[in-house]
Design a protein around this motif. Structure first.
Motif, short mmCIF file in Angstrom:
data_model
loop_
_atom_site.label_atom_id
_atom_site.label_comp_id
_atom_site.label_asym_id
_atom_site.label_seq_id
_atom_site.Cartn_x
_atom_site.Cartn_y
_atom_site.Cartn_z
N GLY A 143 17.26 1.77 -4.64
CA GLY A 143 17.61 2.66 -3.56
C GLY A 143 18.91 2.28 -2.87
O GLY A 143 19.68 3.15 -2.44
N ALA A 144 19.16 0.99 -2.76
CA ALA A 144 20.37 0.51 -2.10
C ALA A 144 21.61 0.64 -2.98
O ALA A 144 22.73 0.49 -2.50
N PRO A 164 9.78 -4.27 -5.45
CA PRO A 164 11.12 -4.70 -5.05
C PRO A 164 12.25 -4.06 -5.86
O PRO A 164 13.37 -3.91 -5.34
N VAL A 165 11.99 -3.68 -7.11
CA VAL A 165 13.07 -3.06 -7.88
C VAL A 165 13.48 -1.73 -7.26
O VAL A 165 14.65 -1.34 -7.31
N ALA A 177 11.74 10.00 -12.75
CA ALA A 177 10.83 9.37 -13.70
C ALA A 177 10.44 7.97 -13.26
O ALA A 177 9.28 7.56 -13.37
N LEU A 178 11.41 7.22 -12.76
CA LEU A 178 11.14 5.85 -12.33
C LEU A 178 10.14 5.83 -11.17
O LEU A 178 9.22 5.01 -11.15
N LEU A 179 10.33 6.72 -10.22
CA LEU A 179 9.42 6.74 -9.07
C LEU A 179 8.01 7.16 -9.49
O LEU A 179 7.04 6.81 -8.81
N ARG A 220 0.81 -1.22 0.00
CA ARG A 220 0.00 0.00 0.00
C ARG A 220 0.85 1.28 0.00
O ARG A 220 0.30 2.38 0.05
N ARG A 221 2.17 1.10 -0.01
CA ARG A 221 3.06 2.26 -0.06
C ARG A 221 3.63 2.38 -1.47
O ARG A 221 3.66 1.43 -2.25
N ASP A 222 4.16 3.56 -1.79
CA ASP A 222 4.54 3.85 -3.17
C ASP A 222 6.00 3.51 -3.46
O ASP A 222 6.76 3.11 -2.56
N PRO A 223 6.43 3.64 -4.73
CA PRO A 223 7.84 3.38 -5.05
C PRO A 223 8.81 4.23 -4.24
O PRO A 223 9.89 3.74 -3.87
N ALA A 224 8.46 5.50 -3.96
CA ALA A 224 9.37 6.36 -3.21
C ALA A 224 9.66 5.79 -1.82
O ALA A 224 10.79 5.90 -1.32
#
Length: 261
Positions: A231-232, A225-226, A202-204, A135-139
């Motif tokens: 981010g890491a 997961p990507v 753009a990716l986010l 339920r949370r976003d890519p960011a």
């Protein structure tokens, strides 16, 4: 020693280890290009929680979280040892960054053990699993990855396991790779180009900017997961792409490796 790379895997159907029509050998080839980690921290699309949870299981069970597949698949086990030290450290790093996180006991779902069975068949690399937040976003997931970066200094490989395209309603399980829907390539080409350009903004915002985003991902969980792996990664990462084709018409089997430049 340089920091370990981070990885995103498109883990395909649960039958990947037993279906000769699937590109299972590609996962062994991928593993052969990677340094051997002390442990793996796995973010799988198939374990979702409200806040991040890290499994401190000493001997994580093999979870057969699927139905209606051949008996041989249910007989497979992946008896890798757990990595509770990595899980505790991950939870602590997230907490230090202001991200609420907990530890718990959880096994390895098929998004974790299926690709690892092919990549590390001896099951001798310890594995800890970290949940995603559907339920949370890519960011949010990118921020989670950023908080975990220093694990890479300690021999830990951070692996996101999902699917670069995932719309099972589009799937045709009798389709050949050459029968792929052309919109799959349009989406994956956009995503790969943005990764290569390190265009994080753009990716986010992929749901608004990528072609056919809502069609390729009716829900986010298989792509989230990507963003953890991204981010890491280092700010100036080098991108390596392993494209194994598109199967069942709509499931692109593309893997990414983010290596320090």
């Amino acid at each position: 020693m340089s920091r370990f790379p981070t990885v995103f895997i498109s883990h395909g159907a649960p039958t990947l280890p037993i279906d000769p029509s699937m590109p299972s050998a590609g996962f062994a080839s991928l593993a052969a290009t990677l340094p051997r980690p002390r442990a793996i921290l796995m973010l799988s699309a198939h374990w979702g929680t409200g806040d991040p949870a890290a499994s401190i299981a000493e001997r994580p069970e093999t979870i057969h979280d699927f139905y209606g597949f051949p008996r041989a698949l249910y007989e497979l086990r992946y008896p890798a040892p757990g990595a509770p030290d990595v899980a505790r450290r991950a939870a602590a790093l997230l907490g230090d960054d202001g991200i609420a996180a907990a530890t718990t006991i959880h096994g390895l779902d098929h998004g974790a053990w299926v690709p690892l069975l092919l990549m590390f068949p001896d099951a001798d690399v310890p594995v800890a699993q970290l949940s995603i937040q559907p339920r949370r976003d890519p960011a949010h997931h990118f921020r989670v990855g950023r908080a975990l970066r220093e694990l890479r200094d300690d021999g830990v490989m951070i692996v996101g396991s999902g699917q670069i395209t995932h719309n099972l309603r589009m799937a045709d399980f009798s389709a050949r790779p050459e029968d792929a829907d052309p919109r799959v390539a349009e989406f994956t080409d956009w995503f790969e180009a943005r990764l290569a350009a390190r265009d994080i903004d753009a990716l986010l915002d992929y749901r608004a900017r990528a072609p056919h985003a809502a069609l390729m991902h009716p829900t986010d969980e298989h792509l989230l997961p990507v963003f953890g792996a991204l981010g890491a990664a280092a700010d100036d990462y080098r991108l390596d792409v392993q494209s194994l084709g598109t199967f069942q018409r709509a499931l692109a089997m593309t893997n990414y490796v983010f290596t320090d430049a």
